[in-house]
Motif scaffolding. Sequence first.
Motif, PDB file in Angstrom:
ATOM      1  N   GLN A 166       0.819  -1.205   0.000  1.00 38.11           N
ATOM      2  CA  GLN A 166       0.000   0.000   0.000  1.00 38.11           C
ATOM      3  C   GLN A 166       0.859   1.263   0.000  1.00 38.11           C
ATOM      4  O   GLN A 166       0.572   2.218  -0.718  1.00 38.11           O
ATOM      5  CB  GLN A 166      -0.915  -0.008   1.215  1.00 38.11           C
ATOM      6  CG  GLN A 166      -1.808   1.220   1.310  1.00 38.11           C
ATOM      7  CD  GLN A 166      -2.634   1.228   2.572  1.00 38.11           C
ATOM      8  OE1 GLN A 166      -2.566   0.308   3.369  1.00 38.11           O
ATOM      9  NE2 GLN A 166      -3.410   2.263   2.750  1.00 38.11           N
ATOM     10  N   GLU A 167       1.926   1.266   0.791  1.00 36.67           N
ATOM     11  CA  GLU A 167       2.804   2.433   0.810  1.00 36.67           C
ATOM     12  C   GLU A 167       3.487   2.637  -0.531  1.00 36.67           C
ATOM     13  O   GLU A 167       3.645   3.784  -0.991  1.00 36.67           O
ATOM     14  CB  GLU A 167       3.841   2.264   1.917  1.00 36.67           C
ATOM     15  CG  GLU A 167       3.254   2.326   3.327  1.00 36.67           C
ATOM     16  CD  GLU A 167       4.296   2.109   4.393  1.00 36.67           C
ATOM     17  OE1 GLU A 167       5.473   1.854   4.022  1.00 36.67           O
ATOM     18  OE2 GLU A 167       3.963   2.187   5.591  1.00 36.67           O
ATOM     19  N   GLN A 168       3.901   1.548  -1.171  1.00 44.08           N
ATOM     20  CA  GLN A 168       4.510   1.685  -2.494  1.00 44.08           C
ATOM     21  C   GLN A 168       3.515   2.217  -3.519  1.00 44.08           C
ATOM     22  O   GLN A 168       3.861   3.050  -4.368  1.00 44.08           O
ATOM     23  CB  GLN A 168       5.061   0.330  -2.942  1.00 44.08           C
ATOM     24  CG  GLN A 168       6.248  -0.157  -2.121  1.00 44.08           C
ATOM     25  CD  GLN A 168       6.696  -1.550  -2.524  1.00 44.08           C
ATOM     26  OE1 GLN A 168       6.110  -2.162  -3.425  1.00 44.08           O
ATOM     27  NE2 GLN A 168       7.725  -2.057  -1.855  1.00 44.08           N
ATOM     28  N   GLU A 169       2.265   1.755  -3.431  1.00 38.22           N
ATOM     29  CA  GLU A 169       1.243   2.249  -4.356  1.00 38.22           C
ATOM     30  C   GLU A 169       0.949   3.726  -4.102  1.00 38.22           C
ATOM     31  O   GLU A 169       0.778   4.502  -5.058  1.00 38.22           O
ATOM     32  CB  GLU A 169      -0.036   1.413  -4.187  1.00 38.22           C
ATOM     33  CG  GLU A 169      -1.168   1.798  -5.117  1.00 38.22           C
ATOM     34  CD  GLU A 169      -0.847   1.534  -6.577  1.00 38.22           C
ATOM     35  OE1 GLU A 169      -1.542   2.104  -7.438  1.00 38.22           O
ATOM     36  OE2 GLU A 169       0.089   0.766  -6.857  1.00 38.22           O
ATOM     37  N   GLU A 170       0.907   4.112  -2.832  1.00 35.27           N
ATOM     38  CA  GLU A 170       0.695   5.523  -2.518  1.00 35.27           C
ATOM     39  C   GLU A 170       1.852   6.382  -3.020  1.00 35.27           C
ATOM     40  O   GLU A 170       1.638   7.486  -3.532  1.00 35.27           O
ATOM     41  CB  GLU A 170       0.510   5.705  -1.009  1.00 35.27           C
ATOM     42  CG  GLU A 170      -0.796   5.130  -0.473  1.00 35.27           C
ATOM     43  CD  GLU A 170      -0.911   5.296   1.019  1.00 35.27           C
ATOM     44  OE1 GLU A 170       0.071   5.776   1.646  1.00 35.27           O
ATOM     45  OE2 GLU A 170      -1.973   4.957   1.577  1.00 35.27           O
ATOM     46  N   ALA A 171       3.075   5.889  -2.867  1.00 31.06           N
ATOM     47  CA  ALA A 171       4.231   6.633  -3.378  1.00 31.06           C
ATOM     48  C   ALA A 171       4.169   6.765  -4.895  1.00 31.06           C
ATOM     49  O   ALA A 171       4.473   7.830  -5.455  1.00 31.06           O
ATOM     50  CB  ALA A 171       5.521   5.948  -2.953  1.00 31.06           C
ATOM     51  N   ARG A 172       3.760   5.699  -5.573  1.00 33.20           N
ATOM     52  CA  ARG A 172       3.634   5.764  -7.043  1.00 33.20           C
ATOM     53  C   ARG A 172       2.575   6.773  -7.465  1.00 33.20           C
ATOM     54  O   ARG A 172       2.770   7.556  -8.408  1.00 33.20           O
ATOM     55  CB  ARG A 172       3.302   4.385  -7.594  1.00 33.20           C
ATOM     56  CG  ARG A 172       3.302   4.305  -9.121  1.00 33.20           C
ATOM     57  CD  ARG A 172       2.782   2.966  -9.588  1.00 33.20           C
ATOM     58  NE  ARG A 172       1.375   2.789  -9.259  1.00 33.20           N
ATOM     59  CZ  ARG A 172       0.378   3.296  -9.963  1.00 33.20           C
ATOM     60  NH1 ARG A 172       0.623   4.030 -11.065  1.00 33.20           N
ATOM     61  NH2 ARG A 172      -0.874   3.097  -9.618  1.00 33.20           N
TER      62      ARG A 172
END
Length: 384
Positions: A166-172
């Motif tokens: 989820q954090e990686q998707e938010e960063a993207r």
Amino acid sequence: MSSKNGIARRDEDEVCPVCKSSRYLNPNMQFLINPECYHKMCESCVDRIFSSGPSNCPVAGCRKTLRKNRFRKQTFEDIGVEREVDIRRRVMQVLNRREEEFDSKRAYDDFLEQREEIIANLVGRIDVAKTEAQLQQYATDNMQSIRTNQALEAQEASSFQARMTQEQEEARLRRQAAREEYENERREMQAGREDFLSRLAAGTAADATSIAREGHKVLLKKSSARRSEEDRIRQKQAALRGTETTKRTGGPLTTADIAGAAPSADTGLVKGLRKIKTPEPEKPYDPFMGLVPEKRDYYSLQSFYPSSYLEPIRKDTRMLAGGYDLREYYSRTLFEAFAGLGCFVGEEVAQRDATSAAGISKPAATEGAAMAAVGNAAVNENTA
């Protein structure tokens, strides 16, 4: 000399001890190891020797029985490190107690120290038979708690992986929004500059100041609106993260939740475990909260009492036609008769007299009588 020894040692490791094939002659050769003895051999020798079933290790001096499905590729360059990692993983899968299962932090630290001593004994081949027997006995006696803690670890790992995703998707999404915002701002600035130049070209010299002021106001409005939109998006994302965190932490599973009501006690290997109390079974719903309407402490109500006074009433249809029930009369009469059994008047009087003699306080009735007597005496004097 040391470099030559290192090269010779590396070449020796790249040679299969069974068929003596070398990686120098066969660059595609793959080496496999078995955690039973950690002897390395090529993949072709493994297929040739162990395809028909279990067999002894072909390395001279090793009598371990090996199976083909246990062979795997070597992860670490040093076999000693490979063996220690496997032992540590195996022991920690069995001795997987958690800190909340112990009475104190000291008890948990003692458990961690004991686990490291067991790992050190197995790695250093010290009392291997005794240590393995203790581990096997512990695994047999605590199978439920071991599976419970494994389920907890799997749940924590999956939640951590989901959080990282989820954090990686938010960063993207943030990077993508930043790129789009940059492109939109660049296009707006380009369009505003072109519009400003075209208006200057079409206007007069006196209109240049007003045109520049209007263009500046438009840029300020756009930047203010963009900052407001960014703040709104940040607040929305923070609210969503807070909601998801509350959902994750609202009902965390514990050892007691998954294991049920199994009481935990000190085993022969692990000490200082906290005892899990077995919850009492839920009682059926009682609307009167334990109160029985017709149950009394000093008497029990009967359905019939012989009485010459009640016989005519019992047989009179005029009394019974309106729904009159003699049991209500029995209940009320007995309740009034036994109502004073819980009051000990003698003890109360003795306590009152003792309090009055000590001069602590006077009874309310005595004070009222004294005030009334004083009032009557004053009235008599005035009348006289």
